[in-house]
Design an enzyme around this catalytic site. Structure first.
Site, PDB file in Angstrom:
ATOM      1  N   HIS A  35      -0.606   7.835  -4.044  1.00  0.00           N
ATOM      2  CA  HIS A  35       0.610   7.460  -3.316  1.00  0.00           C
ATOM      3  C   HIS A  35       1.307   8.546  -2.960  1.00  0.00           C
ATOM      4  CE1 HIS A  35       5.085   5.977  -3.228  1.00  0.00           C
ATOM      5  NE2 HIS A  35       4.541   5.604  -2.397  1.00  0.00           N
ATOM      6  N   ARG A  36       1.276   9.026  -1.430  1.00  0.00           N
ATOM      7  CA  ARG A  36       1.748  10.320  -0.925  1.00  0.00           C
ATOM      8  C   ARG A  36       0.906  11.473  -1.589  1.00  0.00           C
ATOM      9  NH1 ARG A  36       8.184   9.131  -2.007  1.00  0.00           N
ATOM     10  NH2 ARG A  36       8.033   6.743  -1.543  1.00  0.00           N
ATOM     11  N   GLU A  62      -2.681   8.160   0.219  1.00  0.00           N
ATOM     12  CA  GLU A  62      -1.667   7.478   1.213  1.00  0.00           C
ATOM     13  C   GLU A  62      -0.856   8.348   1.779  1.00  0.00           C
ATOM     14  OE1 GLU A  62       2.217   5.160   1.724  1.00  0.00           O
ATOM     15  OE2 GLU A  62       1.674   6.856   0.304  1.00  0.00           O
ATOM     16  N   ASP A  64       2.702   9.194   4.721  1.00  0.00           N
ATOM     17  CA  ASP A  64       3.485   8.382   5.489  1.00  0.00           C
ATOM     18  C   ASP A  64       3.597   9.389   6.835  1.00  0.00           C
ATOM     19  OD1 ASP A  64       4.659   6.686   3.554  1.00  0.00           O
ATOM     20  OD2 ASP A  64       4.846   8.534   2.417  1.00  0.00           O
ATOM     21  N   HIS A  77       7.908  11.120   3.941  1.00  0.00           N
ATOM     22  CA  HIS A  77       8.451   9.987   3.611  1.00  0.00           C
ATOM     23  C   HIS A  77       9.817   9.426   4.245  1.00  0.00           C
ATOM     24  CE1 HIS A  77      10.069   6.675   1.115  1.00  0.00           C
ATOM     25  NE2 HIS A  77       8.915   6.227   1.155  1.00  0.00           N
ATOM     26  N   GLU A 136       0.616   5.178   6.421  1.00  0.00           N
ATOM     27  CA  GLU A 136       1.511   4.079   6.607  1.00  0.00           C
ATOM     28  C   GLU A 136       2.552   4.649   7.819  1.00  0.00           C
ATOM     29  OE1 GLU A 136       5.884   2.614   4.427  1.00  0.00           O
ATOM     30  OE2 GLU A 136       4.328   3.510   3.477  1.00  0.00           O
ATOM     31  N   LYS A 138       5.752   4.894   9.179  1.00  0.00           N
ATOM     32  CA  LYS A 138       7.073   4.980   8.573  1.00  0.00           C
ATOM     33  C   LYS A 138       8.122   4.927   9.594  1.00  0.00           C
ATOM     34  CE  LYS A 138       7.765   5.150   4.771  1.00  0.00           C
ATOM     35  NZ  LYS A 138       8.315   4.291   3.672  1.00  0.00           N
ATOM     36  N   ASP A 262       1.362   7.001  -8.016  1.00  0.00           N
ATOM     37  CA  ASP A 262       1.491   8.494  -8.205  1.00  0.00           C
ATOM     38  C   ASP A 262       0.638   9.182  -9.019  1.00  0.00           C
ATOM     39  OD1 ASP A 262       3.567   7.679  -6.362  1.00  0.00           O
ATOM     40  OD2 ASP A 262       5.319   8.287  -8.009  1.00  0.00           O
TER      41      ASP A 262
END
Length: 275
Positions: A35-36, A62, A64, A77, A136, A138, A262
């Site tokens: 995640h990120r 992942e 954003d 993000h 993503e 965003k 994360d």
């Protein structure tokens, strides 16, 4: 690469000599999404976090994406730079040159002082072919044309072709997902779902499935029944965001297809263990 949730980093299961159990076969199908990037270990949405995720053998990073004032696609993000840089203001008010002068690492740890907000192109060029990329879109309503920008960057690199199975695009803005799918019909897309979709109906899932390949919900929504209903609609489930081992374990028990976390170590890689 196939991944598995496990109880402890030191509690590695021993496979029976007669072959893998059904449980092990199920475990090995879970996709590990950083995640990120590996944002529990490095500042989110930076090259350091993405590189850490690669080192930790995640299946996907992942990211954003948003757009600067001069139309460049960057990874961040929040719609402002306040939380994750030493600057203030809205992402869309900065030019690329201005936003890349900010320090996007010191807030996390001085070890990462000087980390920059990377462009989408930098990330793609550094990691395509090395690790999957879950993109993503965003707040795309703030950035008219961002779907086309992302599509063009991918198409320039032939990443939109049917044999490329390591790119996914998702958004909470489901109209944006539809626009992106029209531009990139061969790339899998996902609809992100917050708690407002906790009572999603079968009819709504079937509607999503007309343009999406994934229904990616908040982990607090997930139980075995939801996963089964999503699967019956023809989509897969990548749940977000795991920040504790017990939450990863709960998602495994519910039968999700992927876990967005994360901490990639909570979704452990067993590929090659039985070779």
């Amino acid at each position: 690469m196939m991944s598995v949730v496990f109880i402890s980093l030191f509690n590695v299961p021993v496979f029976a000599a007669t072959g893998e159990t059904a449980t092990t076969q199920q475990q090995q199908k879970i996709v590990n999404v950083a995640h990120r990037g590996a944002s529990g270990h490095a500042p989110e949405n930076t090259m350091a976090a993405f590189e850490k995720a690669f080192q930790m053998k995640s299946d996907y990073i992942e990211i954003d994406v948003q757009m600067t004032r001069d139309g460049e696609v960057v990874a961040i993000h929040d719609t402002t730079v306040d939380r994750t840089t030493n600057g203030t203001g809205f992402v869309g008010d900065f030019t690329l040159e201005e936003i890349q002068q900010l320090d996007a690492g010191s807030w996390f740890d001085e070890e990462f002082a000087g980390e920059k907000i990377p462009t989408f192109e930098e990330i793609v060029d550094a990691f395509r072919g090395k690790i999957g990329i879950l993109i993503e879109l965003k707040s795309p309503e703030l950035y008219p044309g961002i779907e086309e920008k992302v599509a063009n960057i991918l198409m320039e690199r032939n990443m939109h072709l049917p044999n490329n199975n390591k790119v996914i695009i998702q958004s909470f803005n489901h109209e944006s997902v539809q626009r992106s799918k029209e531009l990139l019909p061969n790339i899998p897309h996902g609809v992100l779902a917050g708690m407002s979709w906790a009572d999603v109906t079968d009819e709504q899932l079937l509607e999503f499935a007309t343009y999406a390949d994934y229904f990616n919900p908040n982990r607090n929504m997930v139980d075995e029944e939801l996963v089964d209903r999503v699967h019956r609609s023809g989509m897969e489930v990548y749940a977000y965001t795991v920040r504790a081992q017990e939450h990863a374990d709960q998602l495994f028990e519910a039968g999700v297809d992927g876990i967005i976390t994360d901490f990639p170590e909570y979704v452990y890689d067993f590929s090659g263990l039985n070779e």
